[in-house]
Scaffold this motif. Structure first.
Motif, mmCIF file in Angstrom:
data_model
loop_
_atom_site.group_PDB
_atom_site.id
_atom_site.type_symbol
_atom_site.label_atom_id
_atom_site.label_comp_id
_atom_site.label_asym_id
_atom_site.label_seq_id
_atom_site.Cartn_x
_atom_site.Cartn_y
_atom_site.Cartn_z
ATOM 1 N N THR A 39 -18.237 -20.866 0.543
ATOM 2 C CA THR A 39 -18.283 -22.066 -0.284
ATOM 3 C C THR A 39 -19.003 -23.171 0.467
ATOM 4 O O THR A 39 -18.637 -23.497 1.606
ATOM 5 C CB THR A 39 -16.873 -22.541 -0.646
ATOM 6 O OG1 THR A 39 -16.197 -21.503 -1.370
ATOM 7 C CG2 THR A 39 -16.922 -23.806 -1.488
ATOM 8 N N ILE A 40 -20.025 -23.743 -0.142
ATOM 9 C CA ILE A 40 -20.757 -24.872 0.430
ATOM 10 C C ILE A 40 -20.110 -26.156 -0.068
ATOM 11 O O ILE A 40 -19.952 -26.348 -1.273
ATOM 12 C CB ILE A 40 -22.244 -24.837 0.004
ATOM 13 C CG1 ILE A 40 -22.883 -23.494 0.356
ATOM 14 C CG2 ILE A 40 -23.015 -25.989 0.632
ATOM 15 C CD1 ILE A 40 -24.211 -23.256 -0.349
ATOM 16 N N VAL A 41 -19.739 -27.022 0.867
ATOM 17 C CA VAL A 41 -19.118 -28.304 0.511
ATOM 18 C C VAL A 41 -20.135 -29.416 0.754
ATOM 19 O O VAL A 41 -20.711 -29.515 1.834
ATOM 20 C CB VAL A 41 -17.843 -28.558 1.335
ATOM 21 C CG1 VAL A 41 -17.171 -29.854 0.887
ATOM 22 C CG2 VAL A 41 -16.884 -27.382 1.208
ATOM 23 N N HIS A 42 -20.337 -30.269 -0.259
ATOM 24 C CA HIS A 42 -21.410 -31.262 -0.182
ATOM 25 C C HIS A 42 -21.099 -32.434 -1.096
ATOM 26 O O HIS A 42 -20.038 -32.487 -1.736
ATOM 27 C CB HIS A 42 -22.736 -30.621 -0.586
ATOM 28 C CG HIS A 42 -22.712 -30.083 -1.994
ATOM 29 N ND1 HIS A 42 -23.044 -30.849 -3.097
ATOM 30 C CD2 HIS A 42 -22.350 -28.871 -2.481
ATOM 31 C CE1 HIS A 42 -22.910 -30.136 -4.188
ATOM 32 N NE2 HIS A 42 -22.477 -28.917 -3.851
ATOM 33 N N LYS A 43 -22.026 -33.365 -1.196
ATOM 34 C CA LYS A 43 -21.945 -34.479 -2.144
ATOM 35 C C LYS A 43 -23.346 -34.749 -2.691
ATOM 36 O O LYS A 43 -23.816 -35.886 -2.775
ATOM 37 C CB LYS A 43 -21.358 -35.717 -1.455
ATOM 38 C CG LYS A 43 -20.944 -36.837 -2.414
ATOM 39 C CD LYS A 43 -19.846 -36.418 -3.381
ATOM 40 C CE LYS A 43 -19.437 -37.602 -4.284
ATOM 41 N NZ LYS A 43 -18.520 -37.156 -5.360
ATOM 42 N N ALA A 44 -24.014 -33.668 -3.067
ATOM 43 C CA ALA A 44 -25.412 -33.760 -3.471
ATOM 44 C C ALA A 44 -25.610 -34.502 -4.778
ATOM 45 O O ALA A 44 -26.729 -34.924 -5.084
ATOM 46 C CB ALA A 44 -26.009 -32.361 -3.578
ATOM 47 N N ASN A 45 -24.548 -34.684 -5.551
ATOM 48 C CA ASN A 45 -24.720 -35.422 -6.800
ATOM 49 C C ASN A 45 -24.979 -36.904 -6.553
ATOM 50 O O ASN A 45 -25.621 -37.578 -7.367
ATOM 51 C CB ASN A 45 -23.478 -35.253 -7.680
ATOM 52 C CG ASN A 45 -22.202 -35.750 -7.019
ATOM 53 O OD1 ASN A 45 -22.046 -35.621 -5.806
ATOM 54 N ND2 ASN A 45 -21.284 -36.294 -7.802
ATOM 55 N N VAL A 46 -24.513 -37.433 -5.420
ATOM 56 C CA VAL A 46 -24.722 -38.836 -5.077
ATOM 57 C C VAL A 46 -25.717 -38.972 -3.928
ATOM 58 O O VAL A 46 -26.674 -39.734 -3.998
ATOM 59 C CB VAL A 46 -23.384 -39.512 -4.712
ATOM 60 C CG1 VAL A 46 -23.621 -40.945 -4.235
ATOM 61 C CG2 VAL A 46 -22.437 -39.503 -5.907
ATOM 62 N N LEU A 47 -25.496 -38.215 -2.866
ATOM 63 C CA LEU A 47 -26.383 -38.228 -1.698
ATOM 64 C C LEU A 47 -27.421 -37.130 -1.887
ATOM 65 O O LEU A 47 -27.398 -36.086 -1.235
ATOM 66 C CB LEU A 47 -25.561 -38.010 -0.428
ATOM 67 C CG LEU A 47 -24.464 -39.064 -0.200
ATOM 68 C CD1 LEU A 47 -23.493 -38.598 0.870
ATOM 69 C CD2 LEU A 47 -25.080 -40.405 0.182
ATOM 70 N N GLN A 48 -28.332 -37.380 -2.812
ATOM 71 C CA GLN A 48 -29.228 -36.332 -3.280
ATOM 72 C C GLN A 48 -30.186 -35.842 -2.204
ATOM 73 O O GLN A 48 -30.551 -34.659 -2.189
ATOM 74 C CB GLN A 48 -30.008 -36.831 -4.497
ATOM 75 C CG GLN A 48 -29.110 -37.160 -5.683
ATOM 76 C CD GLN A 48 -29.890 -37.631 -6.899
ATOM 77 O OE1 GLN A 48 -31.110 -37.504 -6.965
ATOM 78 N NE2 GLN A 48 -29.194 -38.194 -7.868
ATOM 79 N N LEU A 49 -30.612 -36.713 -1.306
ATOM 80 C CA LEU A 49 -31.555 -36.296 -0.276
ATOM 81 C C LEU A 49 -30.847 -35.683 0.927
ATOM 82 O O LEU A 49 -31.193 -34.578 1.352
ATOM 83 C CB LEU A 49 -32.404 -37.494 0.176
ATOM 84 C CG LEU A 49 -33.271 -38.137 -0.902
ATOM 85 C CD1 LEU A 49 -34.082 -39.289 -0.305
ATOM 86 C CD2 LEU A 49 -34.209 -37.107 -1.531
ATOM 87 N N SER A 50 -29.845 -36.376 1.472
ATOM 88 C CA SER A 50 -29.197 -35.910 2.701
ATOM 89 C C SER A 50 -28.255 -34.732 2.443
ATOM 90 O O SER A 50 -28.483 -33.610 2.922
ATOM 91 C CB SER A 50 -28.437 -37.063 3.365
ATOM 92 O OG SER A 50 -27.532 -37.665 2.433
ATOM 93 N N SER A 51 -27.225 -34.956 1.645
ATOM 94 C CA SER A 51 -26.309 -33.871 1.317
ATOM 95 C C SER A 51 -27.009 -32.826 0.445
ATOM 96 O O SER A 51 -26.678 -31.636 0.498
ATOM 97 C CB SER A 51 -25.076 -34.421 0.592
ATOM 98 O OG SER A 51 -23.992 -33.536 0.653
ATOM 99 N N GLY A 52 -27.986 -33.282 -0.324
ATOM 100 C CA GLY A 52 -28.782 -32.348 -1.117
ATOM 101 C C GLY A 52 -29.538 -31.375 -0.238
ATOM 102 O O GLY A 52 -29.645 -30.188 -0.550
ATOM 103 N N LEU A 53 -30.062 -31.859 0.888
ATOM 104 C CA LEU A 53 -30.758 -30.970 1.831
ATOM 105 C C LEU A 53 -29.781 -29.962 2.412
ATOM 106 O O LEU A 53 -30.115 -28.781 2.568
ATOM 107 C CB LEU A 53 -31.415 -31.789 2.940
ATOM 108 C CG LEU A 53 -32.163 -30.981 4.004
ATOM 109 C CD1 LEU A 53 -33.375 -30.286 3.391
ATOM 110 C CD2 LEU A 53 -32.582 -31.873 5.179
ATOM 111 N N PHE A 54 -28.582 -30.416 2.733
ATOM 112 C CA PHE A 54 -27.567 -29.513 3.286
ATOM 113 C C PHE A 54 -27.299 -28.362 2.301
ATOM 114 O O PHE A 54 -27.319 -27.185 2.683
ATOM 115 C CB PHE A 54 -26.281 -30.285 3.573
ATOM 116 C CG PHE A 54 -25.227 -29.481 4.280
ATOM 117 C CD1 PHE A 54 -25.160 -29.466 5.657
ATOM 118 C CD2 PHE A 54 -24.305 -28.729 3.561
ATOM 119 C CE1 PHE A 54 -24.189 -28.721 6.312
ATOM 120 C CE2 PHE A 54 -23.340 -27.982 4.205
ATOM 121 C CZ PHE A 54 -23.285 -27.980 5.592
#
Length: 361
Positions: free
Chosen positions: A186-201
């Protein structure tokens, strides 16, 4: 393939309860290695922490770092850097200095409930692979300084850094863990808000996952992940997360599994590994024989497993299994320290674990 290698391991007692729980771990490891038919470890005790400040003028002496370079791995006791005198209190703490010096990029934190323990979710059995060098932890994001600064007394700025190479290597570590376990990640992230940084993760983790088609992959936002863990921790196998998310989630899963007192971890690179319990130094109970050594013992067992996996040494992986089995058998048999609702001292609990390992040999 089993080798005949003799391993050289460092021991840093640390502060607070460290001088109680680290020697307990050494005792358990020696017993497990003997029971598994492995040769004895060549132990090297090295100065670190408050005692090192008094004797060497540094919480992490240069001689200690130099000695660690020559070892296969080491055990690090908890430290109480908040109680150090200045300027040492304001410096990078000993654990952080070691992690940065050796680029220990992977913080691996398992959480597994204990039969007979006090777990909120006793069926929890998961591992968090936490990226350990960047993310939202400012003290790990820069070559010099901390990545946290104040342009004015009323403005504070903190840098969050995400790089493809750092994400790739923690993702590979997580997928390799999943391959040894239940093949779910499971990948844990916050790409919906931090689209560039957490999105890259998230993006890079998914890319790495293409090389592991046997592993089922899903992903959740960090806020939703906390809810899912509370409701159905048993559904998760391996979680991969950036630094701060991984830190928060691993404290939570440690409590779900029983308490931070039983939460183990290792910090590892490709060629070095450090066993370090997830909890602090508990100065209020130091020297009283009340400390729960489980987290440090299990962390030390994880070090054996890491070394055995890296070197293809079945003796060490077998010894690591004996460490965990011995701890669990002791708890299942009703032996526990006060935080687990028992009456055993640190030494008595350690005796019980060693006895379980010896009788099962």
């Amino acid at each position: 393939m089993t080798t005949e290698r003799t391993y050289r391991l460092g021991v840093m007692l640390g502060d607070g309860i460290g001088p109680e729980i680290v020697p307990a771990s050494v005792r358990v490891l020696d017993a497990a290695l003997a029971a598994a038919g492995a040769g004895p470890v060549d132990w090297h005790e090295l100065p670190l922490g408050a005692s090192a400040i008094e004797e060497h003028g540094s919480a992490i002496p240069a001689a200690t770092l130099a000695a660690l370079t020559r070892l296969d791995g080491w055990l690090l006791g908890p430290h109480d850097s908040a109680a150090y005198p200045e300027p040492f209190r304001s410096q990078l703490n000993p654990s952080g200095a070691i992690r940065k010096h050796f680029d220990l990029y992977a913080n691996i934190r398992p959480a597994r409930g204990f039969e007979g323990g006090k777990a909120i979710a006793p069926d929890t059995d998961l591992v968090i692979a936490r990226e350990n060098t960047e993310g939202f932890y400012a003290d790990r994001n820069t070559y010099a300084g901390t990545g946290e600064y104040m342009p004015t007394p009323d403005v504070a700025v903190c840098m969050g850094i995400f790089t493809r190479p750092a994400v790739e290597r923690i993702a590979r570590t997580a997928f390799e863990l999943a391959m040894r376990r239940r093949r779910k990640l499971t990948i844990v992230h916050k790409a919906n808000v931090l689209q560039l940084s957490s999105g890259l993760f998230k993006k890079v983790c998914l890319e790495v996952g293409q090389a592991y088609p046997e592993v089922a992959v899903d992903d959740f936002h960090i806020d939703a992940m906390t809810v899912h863990l509370l409701r159905r921790a048993a559904d998760f196998d391996v979680l991969v997360a950036e630094n701060m998310f991984g830190d928060i989630l691993s404290d939570m899963t440690g409590e779900l599994a029983g308490s931070l007192g039983i939460a183990p971890s290792i910090n590892a690179s490709d060629d070095r590994c450090m066993a370090q319990a997830a909890h602090g130094s508990a100065p209020g109970i130091a020297g009283k024989g009340l400390a729960n050594p489980i987290a440090m013992i299990l962390s030390s067992g994880m070090l054996l497993d890491w070394l055995g996996t890296r070197h293809g040494d079945e003796r060490l992986t077998a010894a690591a299994t004996r460490v965990e089995d011995g701890v669990r058998a002791a708890v299942r048999g009703g032996v526990g320290t006060r935080d687990l609702g028992g009456t055993a001292s640190t030494a008595e609990f350690t005796d019980a674990v060693v006895a379980q390992i010896t009788t099962r040999a």
